[in-house]
Design an enzyme around this catalytic site. Structure first.
Site, PDB file in Angstrom:
ATOM      1  N   SER A 202      -9.982  -0.675   6.738  1.00  0.00           N
ATOM      2  CA  SER A 202      -9.894  -0.554   5.570  1.00  0.00           C
ATOM      3  C   SER A 202      -8.806  -2.120   4.790  1.00  0.00           C
ATOM      4  CB  SER A 202      -8.623   0.464   5.141  1.00  0.00           C
ATOM      5  OG  SER A 202      -9.433   1.671   5.074  1.00  0.00           O
TER       6      SER A 202
ATOM      7  N   SER B  16     -10.036   1.818   2.075  1.00  0.00           N
ATOM      8  CA  SER B  16      -8.672   2.135   1.428  1.00  0.00           C
ATOM      9  C   SER B  16      -7.355   1.605   0.543  1.00  0.00           C
ATOM     10  CB  SER B  16      -8.382   3.715   2.694  1.00  0.00           C
ATOM     11  OG  SER B  16      -7.400   2.650   3.524  1.00  0.00           O
TER      12      SER B  16
ATOM     13  N   LYS C 190       0.671  -1.094  -0.201  1.00  0.00           N
ATOM     14  CA  LYS C 190      -0.046  -0.233  -0.070  1.00  0.00           C
ATOM     15  C   LYS C 190       1.136   1.176   0.145  1.00  0.00           C
ATOM     16  CE  LYS C 190      -4.397   1.699   2.473  1.00  0.00           C
ATOM     17  NZ  LYS C 190      -5.181   1.604   3.780  1.00  0.00           N
TER      18      LYS C 190
HETATM   19  N1  GLN Z   1     -13.153   3.778   5.650  1.00  0.00           N
HETATM   20  C1  GLN Z   1     -12.901   4.309   7.361  1.00  0.00           C
HETATM   21  C2  GLN Z   1     -12.194   5.585   7.273  1.00  0.00           C
HETATM   22  O1  GLN Z   1     -12.540   6.575   5.951  1.00  0.00           O
HETATM   23  C3  GLN Z   1     -10.942   4.083   7.454  1.00  0.00           C
HETATM   24  C4  GLN Z   1     -10.320   3.603   6.580  1.00  0.00           C
HETATM   25  C5  GLN Z   1      -8.961   2.771   7.384  1.00  0.00           C
HETATM   26  O2  GLN Z   1      -9.350   2.029   7.965  1.00  0.00           O
HETATM   27  N2  GLN Z   1      -8.235   3.313   6.951  1.00  0.00           N
HETATM   28  O3  GLN Z   1     -11.581   6.089   7.633  1.00  0.00           O
END
Ligand code: GLN
Length: 518
Positions: A178, A154, A79
C-alpha cells in the site's frame, strides 16, 4: 519560482534563508489544496487550524534565531489511519467517521517533535484494505496523472497528494504493497521500511504481522530524511527492536559499483504489461551502466504469495476488527433491541463490503476444522517464502522487480472483482510476508494508448481485464503517459542499500522530476 513543488531539503533552505515563512508556505499549500483537491480528493480532513499553530511555532523559532530541524515547517500529509490527537481519524471507514483520538501515534509524534506541519489526513481504502482507494467509505481519490484512473491503494490519498503538490511528503502504511503500489501509480517515491523499523503504535491495526509504517516522497533523498526521524525502537511497540538506525542519508552517495542486484525471473513472466516490462528492463540496463552487477535469481514460491497473503491477512483483519462493536468507540446503531442487535447492526452499517468480505474470510480460515487446512498451512508457506528471500540474499545485496504488473487502471475497472484487485499486489505482497524493506521509484512512463498485454502469456483466466485496456482513448487531462515504478528490495534492516541504489538510479534518470498537469 513555484514554492510548493519542492523537496524537503530545498524547502528547508528557503525557510532557513527567510525567503518564505512557515505561515506563508502553509498558505501556498492550503491554496493548492483548495485549487486541486476538488478534483483529486486526496484529503479526508484538512487540519488548517492545527497546521497554523505549528507553522506559527516554527516562525517564532526562526525569528528567535533558533536552529531549524530539516522537517520544521514542512507540510506533511498523514494517511487517515494514524491517530492524531484531536484531529478526526477515520481509517477511511464509516464506522470511525467521527472518531477523535485521545492520543498521538508514535510516528506523528516524532514528526511533530521535529516541528513538522500536519496539513491534513489523506484518503485510503477502508482500514487500508484495497489497491485503488475505491474502498474508502468517503469516495475514491483520483490519480493526478489521469483523473479517470485510480491512484492505487491503500495509501492512494497520500500518493496523490504528493504527486499533486498538495504536501511535500506524506505518511502511509504498507501491509501488502500500500505504499509502493500507489507510489508507482502516481510517479512518486514510496518507502516501506523493514517490519519493526518503524513503530505501529497509534496506527489503527489491520493485519498486525504485516502492517508497516512508511512514507511517500518526491525524491529518494527525502525518503532517507524522513526515515531518519521516524525509525527506531519505541517502548510502546514491542516489535521494534533496539537495533541502531543507520544514517542512510550519509550513505546515499557512496558508489554502487559492484553492488549485486538480483533479478527474479518469476516477476517477469505472467500478467505483466509489456510496456511496464520494457521500462523495468531499461532500468536494469541503467543499473549495469552505473556499475552494479546484475544477477539472475529465482524466488520459486512467488506464485503462492498472493494466496498465502490472502489467508493470513484476512485472518488478522477478522481479529483486529472485532473491537468495533458499537460500544467502545465508533458508530453505534440506533433502534436496537438488545446487545447482540447493537453488535450486528453497528457492524452491518459501519463496515463496507471489503471489510465484511475479509472478516468473513478470516473468521472462516480461523475456525475449528479449517484452521489446520488454511491458516496453519499459510503460515508454513510464509516461512518458506521467507526462506526464498534469505536464500536469494546469500547471493545478492538487493533484489529488483517491477512494483506492479500494470500502470494505474481505470476507476471502476476492478471494483466489482475482488480477485482482480488482489492481483494488483502480486509483486508487493511477498515482501510483507518476508518482512524486509522495499522502495518504489519512478522508472519511466508508458503510453496507455498502446494496449500491449494481449501479447503476453498469462496464467490468469480473464486476461483482458488486466492491464490498460485503453485502445484509442485519450487521457482526461491531456497527458499521454502514465508513470511506471521499479521496486528495490533489501535484507532485513538494510534500508541503506535500497536507498543508495535508488538514489543513484534517480540521479541518472530524473524520471521523478516529471509532474502531472492539473
Ligand atoms: N492491497 C492489499 C490489501 O488489500 C495491501 C493493502 C495494504 O498494503 N494496506 O490487503
Amino acid at each position: 519560482m513555484q514554492l510548493n513543488n519542492l523537496t524537503i531539503s530545498k524547502t528547508h533552505e528557503f525557510l532557513v534563508n527567510k525567503e518564505v515563512s512557515a505561515a506563508e508556505l502553509l498558505d501556498l499549500y492550503l491554496e493548492r489544496i483548495k485549487k486541486v483537491d476538488v478534483r483529486v480528493k486526496a484529503f479526508i480532513t484538512v487540519s488548517e487550524k492545527e497546521a497554523r499553530k505549528q507553522a506559527q511555532k516554527v516562525d517564532k523559532k526562526i525569528s528567535r534565531g533558533e536552529e531549524l530541524g530539516i522537517l520544521a515547517g514542512i507540510p506533511v500529509g498523514v494517511k487517515d489511519l494514524f491517530c492524531t490527537q484531536g484531529i478526526k481519524t477515520t481509517a477511511g471507514s464509516k464506522i470511525l467517521e467521527n472518531y477523535l483520538p485521545p492520543y498521538e501515534s508514535t510516528t506523528t509524534q516524532r514528526l511533530l517533535a521535529q516541528d513538522a506541519v500536519i496539513i491534513g489526513k489523506t484518503n485510503l481504502d477502508e482500514f487500508a484494505m484495497g489497491s485503488s482507494t475505491e474502498n474508502s467509505g468517503f469516495g475514491p481519490t483520483y490519480n493526478p496523472w489521469d483523473l479517470g484512473r485510480v491512484p492505487g491503494g491503500s495509501s492512494g490519498g497520500s500518493a496523490a497528494a504528493v504527486a499533486a503538490d498538495e504536501c511535500v511528503y506524506a505518511l502511509g502504511t504498507d501491509t501488502g504493497g500500500s505504499i509502493r503500489q500507489p507510489a508507482s501509480f502516481c510517479g512518486v517515491v514510496g518507502l516501506k521500511p523493514t517490519y519493526g523499523r518503524t513503530s505501529r503504535y497509534g496506527v489503527i491495526a489491520m493485519a498486525s504481522s504485516l502492517d508497516t509504517i512508511g512514507h511517500l516522497t518526491k525524491t529518494v533523498e527525502d525518503a532517507a530524511i524522513v526515515l531518519k526521524y521516524i525509525a527506531g525502537h519505541d517502548e510502546n511497540d514491542a516489535t521494534t527492536p533496539e537495533i541502531p538506525v543507520a544514517d542512510c542519508l550519509e550513505d546515499l552517495k557512496k558508489s554502487i559499483a559492484g553492488l549485486k542486484i538480483g533479478v527474479p525471473g518469476e516477476y517477469f513472466i505472467t500478467g505483466i504489461d509489456a510496456q511496464v516490462k520494457e521500462r523495468v528492463e531499461e532500468a536494469i540496463k541503467k543499473f549495469k551502466e552505473l556499475g552494479a552487477e546484475i544477477i539472475d535469481i529465482s524466488l520459486p514460491l512467488t506464485e503462492y504469495a498472493v494466496a498465502c497473503y490472502y489467508i493470513i491477512q484476512p485472518a488478522e483483519v477478522s481479529s483486529n476488527l472485532a473491537r468495533y462493536d458499537g460500544i467502545k468507540y465508533g458508530h453505534s446503531a440506533k433502534d436496537t433491541k438488545d446487545l447482540l442487535d447493537v453488535y450486528l447492526k453497528s457492524r452491518a452499517q459501519g463496515f463496507g463490503a471489503e471489510a465484511k468480505r475479509r472478516i468473513m474470510l478470516g473468521a472462516y480460515t480461523l475456525s475449528a476444522g479449517y484452521y489446520d487446512a488454511y491458516y496453519l498451512q499459510a503460515q508454513k508457506v510464509r516461512t518458506l517464502i521467507k526462506r526464498d528471500f534469505e536464500n536469494a540474499f546469500e547471493k545478492v545485496d538487493v533484489i529488483l522487480t517491477p512494483t506492479s504488473p500494470t500502470t494505474a487502471f481505470k476507476l471502476g475497472e476492478r471494483a466489482d472483482d475482488p480477485l482482480q484487485m488482489y492481483l494488483a499486489d502480486i509483486y508487493t505482497v511477498s515482501l510483507n510476508l518476508y518482512g524486509g524493506p522495499g522502495i518504489s521509484v519512478p522508472c519511466g512512463f508508458i503510453d496507455p494508448v498502446r494496449y500491449s498485454l494481449k501479447k503476453e502469456s498469462t496464467t490468469l483466466k480473464d486476461k483482458d481485464k488486466i492491464g490498460n485496456n485503453n485502445e484509442g482513448k485519450k487521457l482526461s487531462n491531456g497527458v499521454d503517459s502514465l508513470p511506471v515504478g521499479l521496486q528495490l528490495i533489501g535484507k532485513h534492516f538494510d534500508e541503506a542499500a535500497i536507498l543508495r541504489a535508488a538514489w543513484h538510479y534517480e540521479k541518472a534518470t530524473a524520471w521523478g522530476e516529471q509532474r502531472p498537469v492539473l
